[in-house]
Design an enzyme around this catalytic site. Sequence first.
Site, PDB file in Angstrom:
ATOM      1  N   HIS A 335       0.815  -1.204   0.000  1.00 53.22           N
ATOM      2  CA  HIS A 335       0.000   0.000   0.000  1.00 53.22           C
ATOM      3  C   HIS A 335       0.856   1.263   0.000  1.00 53.22           C
ATOM      4  O   HIS A 335       0.362   2.337  -0.351  1.00 53.22           O
ATOM      5  CB  HIS A 335      -0.933  -0.001   1.213  1.00 53.22           C
ATOM      6  CG  HIS A 335      -2.023  -1.017   1.104  1.00 53.22           C
ATOM      7  ND1 HIS A 335      -3.029  -1.144   2.039  1.00 53.22           N
ATOM      8  CD2 HIS A 335      -2.278  -1.972   0.164  1.00 53.22           C
ATOM      9  CE1 HIS A 335      -3.852  -2.120   1.689  1.00 53.22           C
ATOM     10  NE2 HIS A 335      -3.394  -2.645   0.556  1.00 53.22           N
ATOM     11  N   HIS A 578      -1.700 -13.293  -1.004  1.00 50.30           N
ATOM     12  CA  HIS A 578      -3.068 -13.734  -0.724  1.00 50.30           C
ATOM     13  C   HIS A 578      -3.130 -15.233  -0.466  1.00 50.30           C
ATOM     14  O   HIS A 578      -4.007 -15.714   0.249  1.00 50.30           O
ATOM     15  CB  HIS A 578      -3.986 -13.368  -1.901  1.00 50.30           C
ATOM     16  CG  HIS A 578      -4.104 -11.895  -2.125  1.00 50.30           C
ATOM     17  ND1 HIS A 578      -4.556 -11.340  -3.308  1.00 50.30           N
ATOM     18  CD2 HIS A 578      -3.816 -10.835  -1.320  1.00 50.30           C
ATOM     19  CE1 HIS A 578      -4.544 -10.032  -3.215  1.00 50.30           C
ATOM     20  NE2 HIS A 578      -4.102  -9.692  -2.023  1.00 50.30           N
TER      21      HIS A 578
END
Length: 842
Positions: A335, A578
């Site tokens: 991010h 993920h």
Amino acid sequence: MTMQRAQSTERTPLVQPTYMFESSLTRNYQKRLRNFQCTICVILIVLLSVTLLLTISYNLVDIDFENTTTAVPPTTSPPATAPPTAAPPATAPPATAPSATPPPATAPPANPPPAPGNLTMSQELLPLTQLKWPLEGRPPPAFVSSSPTKEAISSAVLQGKEALKARQDLESLRKPLDKDSPARRAQRAAATSPKVKPMAETAFATEEATKALLNGTDASQRSGGVGIGPSTEGSFPEPLYCTIAPAPCVPSKYRTQDGSCNNLNNSLRWGVSNTPFRRVLPPDYGDGISSPRLAADGSALPSARDVSVTVHRPSYAHDTVFTVMLAVWGQFIDHDITATALNKGENNSALLCCDADQPEHPECFPVKLDPEDPFYQTYNLTCMEFVRSASAPTCYFGPREQLNQATAFLDGSTVYGFEDTKSLQLRRGVDGELRMLRIAGWELLPPSTDPDDGCNTEEMNAKGRYCFESGDERANENLHLTTMHLIWARQHNRLAAMLRKLNPDWTDEVIFQEARRIVGAQMQHITYAEFLPAVLGHDVMWALNLTLQTDGYSNVYDPTVDPSIANHFAAAAFRFAHTLLPGMMQNVDLRTGTVSYTQLHEMLFNPYALYSAAGAPRAVRSALHTPVHAVDPHVTFELSNHLFERPVANANISTANTTAVPTKSGPCGLDLVSLNIQRGRDHGLPSYPAWREHCGLSRPANFEDLKEIFNDMSLTRISDIYSSVDDIDLYTGAVAEEPKGRLLGPTLTCLIADQFMRLKVADRFWYETGDETVAFTLEQLMEIRKTTLAGVICANEKLLDQAQPKVMEALSATNPLVDCEELPQPDFSHWATTTTPKNTPN
């Protein structure tokens, strides 16, 4: 010695295991016992070492060199010829006058760290050492059309503007997505700034003008698409980075908030926020311009959900070497460097794409669901919401490119934002501190009172509890991430308090910028000292000169290297984490020895546990003690069925009974794997084989060629769902590669290593730099090198009394729990000065 991990075979038991932990009453006894055991171990190791050396001396002539791997010589510094073209430049030109000619690509860095023993590169990674690093992308082809006339361009521009007007009129007729839905939270998680919409509209008009300019020319089967056309030259409203001669940069010790003026030759484009991603291979769009990728034969690709259900089924194989903290840090820095923007509707509303009663929006690309889908049939759903990424003006007619809202650099923008307005909004304006919410004896991030932030709920707001505000709008996405944001906001204020005490004459601005500078340096150090060695392996780190120095400066800056985030990195490669996440997070109470579990989806957009004094320590312990899963195609149901789901009152629907009559029509969770695959197609990423070829690896021509790359189960499932090997999506193919004892397979290792090399050698403010304009002193640099993530956590989470020194690795004999006060901490007294630092803002 091969720097690889043994493959874990542990499986999650069907019954929750019993855990035993030390109580506070026995801790001192255990520490004394451990010290005694360590003494005995040291003596035994010394005796074994002497025996081993004697054995080697007698048998040295019998060493067999016929290995299948190439060993890196055990020298104290990397040889200039190994690998031949892998090293960054030895010296950098002065920052104020970048050289037009880059330094030799084969020169090793100044004062490199010693080679860690006889590192060997595994056979499957050897091709990487034969490449020139950073990797060079393939240039786009020439424009498909011959030089268009001014009249043709003017006509095309007019048609592009008309298409945009028609789109705006259509948006005024459509209703937005329901605010309280998983799809709305998913779009909110992308955190698209209102500034993006006008840029995306300009790019859309340019794409439509490109189609008109080609006048029906079919470029769908042309390798590389339509190519880059003539400059738009102000035909549409354009961003500043399209200007030919930007204003000169003002010399400064500190980074700009948006990343501009890092590269002095490309001050508004390279690594700057709100600029296009870097395209490495020419895009593979269905029409050669902007439509999502198609199969190799021109037909539609299998539904992303069908690929998810077929290939990415859940598995419960734990990787006992690493903890969830590895994934938490990966998301935190992801991010910091990437923020893909999404298209928006009228007034920046969230687009609704699965309503057949509305006119179709050109930026909708929903995922098709099989009527007999094993999960969604229960909810009577055949469509999953998906909105295409916002396109960015490229300053040229040609194919679509997507936009990165974040700065490319590891600069702490997750803490401070990547815009000046956001940074000012977060600051207290006194003593260089960030605003915080003080409750009783602890501090939290400032509250976000925006009811449309996708996180706040009426129920919690009525109790006076709100989600939080931070430098990145995605901070509330999951509890672990929110906690990491909280820790680093506290770290900034802790540093600011120390700097103010050391330098009482410093202004609020100077204290803030100096603390921000240290935070950015510490984030870089943790990433390259702890995170990347775990992800890439020590052998790759050393072979590609990604390792950090133990002393002195590192003059590796190369102004000719573009640090911008690669499109494939953001849309596929760095999403490998993920697959790491388990479905159940362990919550450990070390005082009682009890363990409880939380379902992963219950932690999404649910940061309210932090309002309890024990909330943040509990979240940290959860990340420290929960093992990750292996990087493979398997993804937990928590992410593939329940993403951004919130419990529905009075709903008792069994997902196991796939033959049941549908009893409820949503809301239910999304499938993260489907969204990842769909995003890659949306971005026109070439298929998986092209990326292996880009990395110097073997390019499979058929499914038979994948036998040595995938395991049998993955190969069977992939060949069942894809018609051709050239249809395989990058995300699916890359995570399916056998890691062979490593965390990642070769393709992911290659693509991730290339991006992080660029973030190091192309950052003029890299924390190890010796450039006197921006450098730390040698004494300050030595203290920054003492930074560990464990140390930062312990220093800012007072209720946490113990942690393992390497928090991204599981507890072990070499990584035991230690008292927080035993962890090394930097000494910031070296920032004391009798004068205000040079080149500081007023």
